[in-house]
Design an enzyme around this catalytic site. Sequence first.
Site, PDB file in Angstrom:
ATOM      1  NE  ARG A   1      -3.866  -2.235   1.326  1.00 27.41           N
ATOM      2  CZ  ARG A   1      -5.046  -2.426   1.892  1.00 27.41           C
ATOM      3  NH1 ARG A   1      -5.622  -1.440   2.539  1.00 27.41           N
ATOM      4  NH2 ARG A   1      -5.655  -3.573   1.801  1.00 27.41           N
TER       5      ARG A   1
ATOM      6  CD  GLU B   1      -1.803   3.087   3.810  1.00 28.70           C
ATOM      7  OE1 GLU B   1      -2.389   4.181   3.754  1.00 28.70           O
ATOM      8  OE2 GLU B   1      -2.391   1.995   3.958  1.00 28.70           O
TER       9      GLU B   1
ATOM     10  NE  ARG C   1      -4.076   4.649  13.004  1.00 28.28           N
ATOM     11  CZ  ARG C   1      -5.140   4.753  12.238  1.00 28.28           C
ATOM     12  NH1 ARG C   1      -5.757   3.691  11.808  1.00 28.28           N
ATOM     13  NH2 ARG C   1      -5.591   5.935  11.884  1.00 28.28           N
ATOM     14  CG  HIS C   2      -1.412   3.276   7.923  1.00 30.56           C
ATOM     15  ND1 HIS C   2      -1.941   4.198   8.785  1.00 30.56           N
ATOM     16  CD2 HIS C   2      -2.463   2.712   7.277  1.00 30.56           C
ATOM     17  CE1 HIS C   2      -3.265   4.189   8.668  1.00 30.56           C
ATOM     18  NE2 HIS C   2      -3.605   3.291   7.770  1.00 30.56           N
TER      19      HIS C   2
ATOM     20  CD  GLU D   1     -10.087  -1.039   9.442  1.00 26.06           C
ATOM     21  OE1 GLU D   1     -10.469   0.141   9.299  1.00 26.06           O
ATOM     22  OE2 GLU D   1      -9.790  -1.776   8.481  1.00 26.06           O
TER      23      GLU D   1
ATOM     24  CB  SER E   1     -12.058  -4.266   6.294  1.00 27.75           C
ATOM     25  OG  SER E   1     -11.935  -3.029   6.960  1.00 27.75           O
TER      26      SER E   1
ATOM     27  NE  ARG F   1      -3.315  -1.251  10.999  1.00 28.74           N
ATOM     28  CZ  ARG F   1      -4.177  -0.451  10.419  1.00 28.74           C
ATOM     29  NH1 ARG F   1      -5.474  -0.589  10.656  1.00 28.74           N
ATOM     30  NH2 ARG F   1      -3.763   0.493   9.620  1.00 28.74           N
TER      31      ARG F   1
HETATM   32  P1  ATP Z   1      -6.991   1.886   7.728  1.00 32.41           P
HETATM   33  O1  ATP Z   1      -8.320   2.554   7.576  1.00 32.41           O
HETATM   34  O2  ATP Z   1      -6.635   1.580   9.145  1.00 32.41           O
HETATM   35  O3  ATP Z   1      -5.897   2.559   6.962  1.00 32.41           O
HETATM   36  P2  ATP Z   1      -7.954   0.147   5.692  1.00 32.41           P
HETATM   37  O4  ATP Z   1      -9.416   0.155   5.983  1.00 32.41           O
HETATM   38  O5  ATP Z   1      -7.434   1.007   4.605  1.00 32.41           O
HETATM   39  O6  ATP Z   1      -7.138   0.427   7.035  1.00 32.41           O
HETATM   40  P3  ATP Z   1      -8.299  -2.483   4.635  1.00 32.41           P
HETATM   41  O7  ATP Z   1      -8.196  -2.234   3.191  1.00 32.41           O
HETATM   42  O8  ATP Z   1      -9.632  -2.610   5.239  1.00 32.41           O
HETATM   43  O9  ATP Z   1      -7.478  -1.358   5.404  1.00 32.41           O
HETATM   44  O10 ATP Z   1      -7.365  -3.739   4.976  1.00 32.41           O
HETATM   45  C1  ATP Z   1      -7.737  -4.780   5.883  1.00 32.41           C
HETATM   46  C2  ATP Z   1      -6.793  -4.801   7.073  1.00 32.41           C
HETATM   47  O11 ATP Z   1      -5.432  -4.855   6.651  1.00 32.41           O
HETATM   48  C3  ATP Z   1      -6.873  -3.555   7.946  1.00 32.41           C
HETATM   49  O12 ATP Z   1      -7.936  -3.644   8.858  1.00 32.41           O
HETATM   50  C4  ATP Z   1      -5.525  -3.576   8.629  1.00 32.41           C
HETATM   51  O13 ATP Z   1      -5.506  -4.477   9.723  1.00 32.41           O
HETATM   52  C5  ATP Z   1      -4.609  -4.133   7.556  1.00 32.41           C
HETATM   53  N1  ATP Z   1      -3.934  -3.052   6.833  1.00 32.41           N
HETATM   54  C6  ATP Z   1      -4.417  -2.339   5.802  1.00 32.41           C
HETATM   55  N2  ATP Z   1      -3.534  -1.412   5.375  1.00 32.41           N
HETATM   56  C7  ATP Z   1      -2.456  -1.543   6.162  1.00 32.41           C
HETATM   57  C8  ATP Z   1      -1.202  -0.881   6.225  1.00 32.41           C
HETATM   58  N3  ATP Z   1      -0.889   0.095   5.369  1.00 32.41           N
HETATM   59  N4  ATP Z   1      -0.322  -1.263   7.172  1.00 32.41           N
HETATM   60  C9  ATP Z   1      -0.621  -2.258   8.026  1.00 32.41           C
HETATM   61  N5  ATP Z   1      -1.782  -2.921   8.010  1.00 32.41           N
HETATM   62  C10 ATP Z   1      -2.700  -2.586   7.108  1.00 32.41           C
HETATM   63 MG    MG Z   2     -10.720  -1.318   6.450  1.00 35.00          MG
END
Ligand code: ATP
Ligand code: MG
Length: 434
Positions: A211, A213, A219-220, A357, A360, A408
């Site tokens: 990702r 980000e 937490r990312h 979180e 999902s 996480r």
């Molecule tokens: P957030 O809103 O916290 O950025 P997200 O809703 O974008 O997360 P999802 O696409 O729902 O993330 O991904 C499912 C799960 O994967 C998340 O709940 C989280 O535990 C994990 N996850 C997602 N993106 C990341 C990241 N960049 N780093 C670490 N863990 C991640």
């Molecule tokens: Mg999510």
Amino acid sequence: MESRTYTADAAPGNTVTVAGWVHELRDLGGIAFLILRDTTGKIQVKFEKDEMDEQLVETGLGVHRESVITVTGAVEEEERAPTGVEIVPESVEVIAEADPELPLDPSGKVDADLSTRLDNRTLDLRKAEVQAIFDIRAEVLRAVRQQFRDLGCTEINTPKIVATGTEGGTELFPITYFGAEAFMNQSPQLFKQLMVGSGLERVFEIGPIFRAEEHNTPRHLNEATSIDFESAFIDESGAMDACESVVRAAHEGVAQNCVEQLETLGLTEEFEVPAGDFPRLSYEEAIERINATGALDEPLVWGDDLPTEGEHALGADVGQHYFITDWPSEIKPFYIKDHDDDPDLSTGFDLMHPELELVSGGQREHRYDHLIEGFKQQGLEPEAFEYYTKMFRYGMPPHAGWGLGGERLVMTMLDLGNIREAVIFPRDRQRLSP
Ligand code: ATP
Ligand code: MG
């Protein structure tokens, strides 16, 4: 090193060869101690200067800390030694000398900042408390795999190089694939869904997701480990049951098999296997409860995503793991199914730890026409996903699933302040090596 004995197995009465790192040297004058460390622990080596061969004493006490050595000698009981035994050396061999100046102190006496630690992760992982985190991470993955097998899942591995993204275009890492544009996959979402329509029906995957980000947060990560589940013939409620069982199994595995590591981390008292069912709050209840805490300047209205402060306020209020269900359709991705009796409400859910979180998930849209419609509503070209959509014309069962962030999970279990603590070599905006 065939005949090497681990320090933890060095029993009084035996002559052994131990191998490891020089943890500490303590010279008290006539007597000196070398503490040798290996993966199982530490052992004291005693040098009585006047009674031992001069060369042996010189080698043993002249070596720099963190050098790799072997020591052969008799193991004797010694009450005053840290582990109750010590080795009286017959020979000491220096295998790999360490520089006298180290970038960080593995004995932990001098603190190092996270960046220095990550730059020198090998040395950092010589510290018992850091090693404990990764022992626990390994146990989490083992326990999670076992639980998936118990749930009747088949483990799959899907491509990480893909032609299109699924979670919107902004977080994609583009790469060059034989001259054409490709991407690092953000999620195994579409592949795992395709497998519920195969003969496998119920699958899981543990693998990397990528990702892009934009911001560094605690937490990312830009490369994370996703624990994914997908099953035919279940709805979102069945998916939440599976999710709860996997999260609980991870905690149980650690509680049972990582007693020493929890002690090393000082978590023996605090560590808890989540008890009871995780409450399931609707999105509507969630925003009402957040608004009632007064934590936000502006109250939330239907359709808003939950801001971090809102998640924290609600987490403090609930005080345990909980699900948020029935999200507005418009803020969940196209592949999530809407409720049959209310198209504004989705079957999407999140599993929340009080701090953040974790998961999902949701029931998926398995009806071809609705799926194509969903793509268009989200501004995606269904043609680009033809490999996926066409399988929905050949018998795709109703199905549901979720994705859980592995780091996480470890982070919340061990109350780590930064997700990078749960990855050996994290990837973030500033960090591409090591
Ligand atoms: P957030 O809103 O916290 O950025 P997200 O809703 O974008 O997360 P999802 O696409 O729902 O993330 O991904 C499912 C799960 O994967 C998340 O709940 C989280 O535990 C994990 N996850 C997602 N993106 C990341 C990241 N960049 N780093 C670490 N863990 C991640
Ligand atoms: Mg999510």
